[in-house]
Enzyme design. Structure first.
Site, PDB file in Angstrom:
ATOM      1  N   LYS A 113       0.874  -1.173   0.000  1.00  0.00           N
ATOM      2  CA  LYS A 113       0.000   0.000   0.000  1.00  0.00           C
ATOM      3  C   LYS A 113       0.905   1.213   0.000  1.00  0.00           C
ATOM      4  O   LYS A 113       1.801   1.333   0.831  1.00  0.00           O
ATOM      5  CB  LYS A 113      -0.907   0.011   1.237  1.00  0.00           C
ATOM      6  CG  LYS A 113      -2.005   1.058   1.155  1.00  0.00           C
ATOM      7  CD  LYS A 113      -3.006   0.716   0.072  1.00  0.00           C
ATOM      8  CE  LYS A 113      -4.111   1.740  -0.034  1.00  0.00           C
ATOM      9  NZ  LYS A 113      -5.135   1.361  -1.014  1.00  0.00           N
ATOM     10  N   SER A 126      -0.872  -0.851  -4.490  1.00  0.00           N
ATOM     11  CA  SER A 126      -2.148  -0.147  -4.485  1.00  0.00           C
ATOM     12  C   SER A 126      -1.965   1.195  -3.792  1.00  0.00           C
ATOM     13  O   SER A 126      -1.471   1.251  -2.664  1.00  0.00           O
ATOM     14  CB  SER A 126      -3.196  -0.988  -3.754  1.00  0.00           C
ATOM     15  OG  SER A 126      -4.442  -0.336  -3.711  1.00  0.00           O
TER      16      SER A 126
END
Length: 375
Positions: A166, A235
């Site tokens: 992330k 992401s």
């Protein structure tokens, strides 16, 4: 002697703030909240800059778990690695995958040479806005991947099958903050910064695992698409300024009744790669029309999806990059999600959009986790 054991549970959610399934398993004694180390989730947002379902989900999970681990909600993220991927287009179904880890010092494997699922986590430092999408993010990510591998007791890079990250993105405020210090960000576009951050993070994985030789610098990000990692899944989100790194692989130190394997999709319709990933963990498909048939049980599939940047797939033109109503990442998630769901027999699979430097252009890694037979 095995030293750790990992458990993996997939839980359906009724919305980004739904924690009832997780709490139910905790109350039943099926999940020890103190052993939770990571939670990966798919939320039904748009997957873009303004997808607040990701932050909402993390906040809900943090608040729910805080009493069990004796921490205030705002500090739970320091203990548990959360990665929420927005966008459940098409047949994709919202869910979370919970990873737990505990000691297995007293467990002895019948075959110590067998490698089982292991997990390691690490965090980079916070990035300045002007560092996002550049070589600093690449280097810091590579260090974090190495640290996560060490935590997972994975020595051989070939035993790493999926690296979920992330990473942050830019906002107008962050761009202005950099400018006030006399620095320029890689782009002024918040949406465009997501691709830069994902790409730099993926290149960091490739560097750490030796998938790329030579020096990597700013000029390679989003330009040299022949440089990529075959196991990275990154992401971007607005909710953080650092990288959260989760390494999944197999290790002889693990006593987990799970195994992970992967393959690389060369494009969005590469069913062969999906089947290869399933077979790598002992899951087989009889005729391609139903769920895997084997003594092992599928836990989840994790994949990246991207619209082919050259505008075609195997010679046929696609319009994913030209649709001004729906972003290409949403098109790609729906397409790849449908393919994988059809082959695996479930829509509750983790498909993340935006695969810059994550597999070849237009393709991406696909990994499968299976529970081994207990016979």
């Amino acid at each position: 002697m095995r030293t750790t054991s990992v458990d993996v549970v997939r839980i359906a959610t009724k919305g980004p703030g739904d924690v009832s399934g997780l709490l139910g398993l905790i109350e039943q004694g099926k999940i020890d909240p103190k052993s939770i180390v990571a939670i990966l989730g798919k939320t039904e947002g748009n997957g873009g800059v303004n997808d607040f379902t990701r932050e909402y989900a993390v906040s809900a999970l943090s608040a729910a778990l805080a009493p069990f681990i004796d921490l205030p909600p705002h500090r739970v993220e320091q203990r548990i690695a959360f990665v929420m991927s927005g966008g459940t287009e098409g047949v994709l179904s919202p869910h979370i995958t919970v990873f737990t880890r505990d000691s297995a010092a007293n467990r002895v494997s019948p075959d110590i040479s067998e490698k089982r699922l292991s997990i390691g986590m690490a965090h980079t430092r916070d990035f300045l806005p002007e560092e996002i999408g550049r070589s600093v993010q690449i280097r810091e990510t590579a260090r974090a991947v190495a640290a996560a591998m060490a935590e997972a007791a994975i020595v051989d890079p070939q035993d790493v099958h999926f690296v979920q990250i992330k990473c942050p993105l830019l906002t107008s405020d962050r761009v202005e903050a950099a400018a006030a210090r006399g620095n320029k960000t890689v782009t002024n576009s918040a949406y465009g910064s997501m691709a830069y951050s994902r790409g730099a993070s993926a290149l960091g994985v490739a560097v750490a695992l030796g998938e790329i030789e030579g020096e990597i610098d700013d000029e390679h990000v989003l330009r040299r698409f022949d440089l990529f990692s075959s196991v990275a899944s990154t992401s971007a989100g607005i909710e953080l300024m650092h990288n959260v790194v989760i390494v999944l692989g197999n290790s002889t130190s693990s006593a987990a009744p799970f195994e992970i394997g992967h393959a690389v999709m060369r494009d969005a319709i590469d069913s062969t790669a999906v089947i290869k990933a399933l077979k790598s963990v002992g899951l087989h498909i009889e005729d391609g029309s139903g769920p895997p048939m084997a003594s092992r049980q599928l836990v989840n599939i994790f994949a990246k999806a991207e619209a082919s940047p050259n505008g075609s797939i195997r010679g046929s033109r696609h319009i994913m990059l030209e649709d001004t109503d729906i972003s290409s990442t949403r098109h790609a998630r729906a397409a790849v999600g449908g393919l994988i769901s059809g082959l695996s027999g479930t829509g509750a699979v983790y498909v993340s959009g935006g695969a810059e430097h994550q597999g070849p252009p237009g393709g991406g890694p696909v990994a499968a986790i299976a529970r081994l037979s207990t016979k």
